[in-house]
Motif scaffolding. Structure first.
Motif, PDB file in Angstrom:
ATOM      1  N   UNK B 239       0.888  -1.411   0.112  1.00 27.72           N
ATOM      2  CA  UNK B 239       0.191   0.058  -0.144  1.00 27.72           C
ATOM      3  C   UNK B 239       0.721   1.566   0.146  1.00 27.72           C
ATOM      4  N   UNK B 240       1.915   0.902   0.134  1.00 32.91           N
ATOM      5  CA  UNK B 240       2.903   2.062   0.277  1.00 32.91           C
ATOM      6  C   UNK B 240       4.587   2.600  -0.585  1.00 32.91           C
ATOM      7  N   UNK B 241       4.463   1.363  -1.534  1.00 29.32           N
ATOM      8  CA  UNK B 241       5.054   1.332  -2.376  1.00 29.32           C
ATOM      9  C   UNK B 241       6.530   0.977  -1.732  1.00 29.32           C
ATOM     10  N   UNK B 242       6.552   0.275  -0.660  1.00 28.31           N
ATOM     11  CA  UNK B 242       7.827  -0.142  -0.260  1.00 28.31           C
ATOM     12  C   UNK B 242       8.478  -1.860  -1.085  1.00 28.31           C
ATOM     13  N   UNK B 243       7.305  -1.906  -1.231  1.00 26.67           N
ATOM     14  CA  UNK B 243       7.584  -3.556  -1.835  1.00 26.67           C
ATOM     15  C   UNK B 243       8.705  -3.340  -2.794  1.00 26.67           C
TER      16      UNK B 243
END
Lengths: 214, 572
Positions: B239-243
């Motif tokens: 959901x936060x584009x950390x992946x």
């Protein structure tokens, strides 16, 4: 029978939520991510239709309430919304289980009649448990696929008890409170990953504040 | 109906997932005009990703669907059986593909994985090669892939700790890994009490644990935030584009060059070749229209199953059995981690709350001591082994569905209710990931009966029994049980979760790389032996599966294939 208009969570859009997601992305820092989802979202309409029909749904509820009975630890499965969840799943994304549950629960009820002269709902708890044990062990002669039915209902009851309350089960976070799952969050801290003590309940849903308890 | 012929481009990349989504970057940076054809479209984190077990794990709304759902392969365990179509494809279509919802454990293979055959002959002799095993040394070694592993770690964004920095071992990292030229760009993901405890317990019994590498930001990196550890990484998007999925890393970078055009909803039906057998373009459907996209070169980067199928379907005068199949090798040497069949998961019950609800699967501690050829196999009766992986992220439905370790008579009723109330937060599982190899009894071809909605046959998988891999997994499971016991577990059970062969997200082979066209489909750089301007990307080119997740390796290979293509097109 027409399907009630209840929103598919995949399609729910929530401008406020997306807005702050963009904000936190722009900032590029996890420190700005709120711990819980504070946005509001569309509440699912309660299903107005019983997928199984009232009589069969009552058998399902009686089964569910033996899988998770009411006791000192808390309410039974149906009071926690497990049957409401299963109904919603059967109406929406889990329609392929309908024939198994429809036919299987009907056959279970008939098996109760044949053994006790009463339907499953009217049996006492000991009689219900004995029949369910036979079902699980696949030894109910009328139900050659008895263990399949048992395993499927068992799984669906688990889903109904421990899924996000947005779907209609886990009512008032009673399922999550039972096992100590604090609630859905968008970020966790190291303090939420400590060994040794049960975390305090957060009573948060992934779908916003309408389900953040009462 | 005639296909609409589009203007020629330099390179068409089929599939913008984990591999194709990486390959577009070196191509676009080299100034080539690249068209990326993707069967899905862009996902929207605000709409599509949820901290919700029903959304991700029960309904599989992120992991399945799209074109892939209409072409689910059939499966059988012997050639005399009729293959049956599997219920659900573990694949989906989107810009970013499977890298959106994978666990993002991001590995370099062990140097041994590249030369299993010769290393086994050297150390143990020919009798140790499993019967029916078709394993060969890769046409490249670890050292040749090292610079590309480095590219991926820095361009995609991988967190971890070096265990072998130019030959200097550091026990904080994996001392069994091959030498690397520099540290990871980010430190490992945050640890937690449970993982610290597991790490110390492994050290105490003489193992060499380390915090596993992840294509997830451990701190802000290239404008994306660090991981928030919300506990819904498995089968969910971030959901936060950390992946570091390719839709938020390499694809946007390639788009920024102005040289990449993304065509979504593109359903590729055939790779087109000319009379000389060279690839000249791609035919695809988009919103009911058929298009012909001419190109100087084609890179095929769908999933393993569709890579094989599309090559088999692309028959022509020059390639009557499909492209790359003139020696009957297309679809052969197909294998994957399911070949371990059983003993892939070990569960343990502890006498206290673990609080691993949150976290991420990739927030883990690894042990490599019983993987690869890191121990003496003399007398054990197998080669290879498995990594042991202790991790966090426990979803509530799965937690309550726990093994009851025989402590209550039934998995329902009041006694069970009391048991899960106390113990759902007190158990953990560990994953056993096994080195696996290709065998003559396992291959893919076209199903004679089952077709997709366009009338094309779906892929058929035939997967026979294995002996070596289940033995290696069982050996490692015993070691995992010892580790859990050392950590104070009061109950441990092995052998849970082994599903046996089926469709897999770790499908390898089928278009194997090799120097010998009679035992491989693609050359040392991933180009089809008899169609040298068609490169294949993804796990289908790999000749062994390490005891670890394949993505970073297939991404490094994709970058290397793209680099080679730049050279080829410049010299043409």
């Amino acid at each position: 029978m027409s399907k009630p208009e209840s929103p598919d969570p995949q399609r729910v859009t929530d401008p406020s939520r997306r807005q702050w997601l963009r904000g936190s992305l722009a900032a590029g820092s996890a420190a700005l991510i709120p711990l819980v989802n504070s946005g509001c979202s569309t509440t699912p309409a309660p299903a107005a239709v019983s997928a199984l029909g009232a009589a069969t749904e009552a058998v399902l509820a009686a089964v569910a309430d033996r899988l998770l009975p009411a006791d000192a630890l808390g309410p039974a499965a149906s009071a926690l919304g497990a049957v409401a969840y299963i109904n919603r799943s059967l109406l929406e994304w889990n329609q392929r289980d309908l024939p198994l549950l429809q036919n299987g629960l009907l056959a279970l009820n008939e098996a109760a009649h044949r053994r006790h002269g009463r339907g499953f709902v009217a049996l006492d708890a000991g009689e219900q448990d004995a029949l369910l044990m036979a079902l699980e062990g696949n030894t109910v002669a009328e139900l050659p696929e008895g263990s399949t039915l048992f395993n499927r209902v068992h799984r669906l009851v688990l889903e109904g008890l421990f899924s996000d309350p947005w779907y209609g089960g886990n009512r008032d976070f009673g399922g999550w409170d039972l096992i100590g799952y604090p609630g859905a969050v968008l970020a966790s801290t190291t303090d939420m990953q400590r060994l040794g003590q049960r975390l305090a309940p957060l009573h948060t849903s992934a779908y916003g504040s309408e389900h953040d308890g009462h | 109906m005639m296909a609409i012929e589009l203007p020629e481009t330099d390179v068409v990349v089929i599939g913008l997932g984990a591999s194709g989504g990486v390959a577009v970057l070196p191509l676009a940076r080299a100034g080539l005009r690249v068209i990326g054809l993707e069967a899905g479209t862009w996902m929207d984190p605000g709409r599509d990703y949820r901290a919700d077990e029903v959304h991700n794990n029960v309904r599989a709304l992120v992991t399945t669907g799209g074109k892939a759902a209409s072409e689910v392969p059939t499966f059988r365990t012997a050639a005399d059986q009729v293959a049956r179509q599997q219920a659900r494809h573990p694949m989906m279509n989107a810009v970013g593909g499977t890298s959106i919802h994978y666990h993002a454990q991001s590995w370099r293979l062990n140097p041994w994985d590249f030369r299993v055959r010769s290393a086994t002959l050297e150390r143990y002799g020919a009798a140790y090669l499993p019967a029916g095993c078709t394993v060969e040394d890769w046409p490249l070694g670890y050292d040749e892939l090292e610079p590309y592993y480095d590219h991926i770690e820095y361009e995609v964004g991988v967190s971890g700790k070096a265990g072998n920095l130019r030959g200097t071992l550091d026990p904080a990292g994996n001392i069994f890994e091959g030498p690397r030229q520099r540290e990871y760009p980010m430190p490992p993901l945050r640890s937690c009490d449970y993982l610290d405890h597991m790490l110390a317990s492994a050290r105490a019994i003489g193992l060499h644990p380390y915090r596993g590498p992840a294509a997830i930001n451990s701190r802000p990196y290239e404008g994306r935030p660090g991981c928030a550890f919300h506990g819904y990484c498995d089968r969910g998007g971030c959901h936060i584009r950390a992946k570091s999925s390719t839709d938020v890393t390499t694809i946007p970078k390639a788009l920024a060059t102005g040289n990449l055009t993304v065509v979504d909803h593109a359903n590729v039906r055939r790779i087109v070749t000319d009379n000389s057998g060279r690839a000249v373009g791609v035919r695809y459907f988009r919103h009911g229209e058929e298009y012909l996209q001419p190109a100087r070169a084609v890179l095929l980067g769908t999933y393993t199953y569709e890579n094989i199928r599309l090559l088999l379907l692309s028959r022509s005068q020059g390639h009557p059995e499909g492209i790359g199949n003139s020696r009957g090798q297309l679809g052969r040497h197909y294998f994957g981690h399911w070949d371990a069949q059983a003993g892939v998961s070990v569960a343990a019950l502890f006498p206290r709350d673990l609080n691993i609800w949150y976290g991420a699967i990739a927030q883990g501690v690894m042990v490599d001591d019983w993987a690869d050829d890191n121990f003496d196999h003399g007398g054990l009766g197998f080669i290879g082994g498995a990594t042991l992986h202790a991790y966090t992220e426990k979803h509530p439905i799965a937690a309550a569905g726990m093994n009851t370790f025989g402590r209550v008579p039934r998995r329902w009723g009041s006694q069970w209710k009391q048991f899960v109330a106390e113990n759902a937060g007190r158990w953990a599982s560990a994953y056993i990931q096994t080195n696996t190899f290709p065998y003559a009894n396992t291959w893919c071809d076209l199903d004679p009966d089952v077709r997709d909605p366009h009338g094309d046959p779906v892929l058929r998988i035939t997967s026979g029994p294995k002996v070596n891999e289940p033995r290696a997994a069982a050996h490692a499971a015993i070691k995992m049980i010892e580790w859990f016991r050392a950590a104070g577990a009061i109950e441990v059970t092995g052998g849970q979760g082994g599903t046996g062969p089926a469709l897999s997200t770790h499908a390898h082979g089928g278009t194997r790389m090799g120097l010998d066209p009679s035992t491989s489909v693609t050359d040392a750089f991933g180009f089809v032996h008899d169609c040298s301007n068609l490169g294949v990307l993804g796990g289908s080119v790999m000749g062994t599966a390490g005891a670890r997740n394949p993505t970073q390796t297939l991404q490094a290979l994709a970058w290397r294939t793209a680099d080679k293509l730049v050279d080829k097109l410049r010299s043409a």
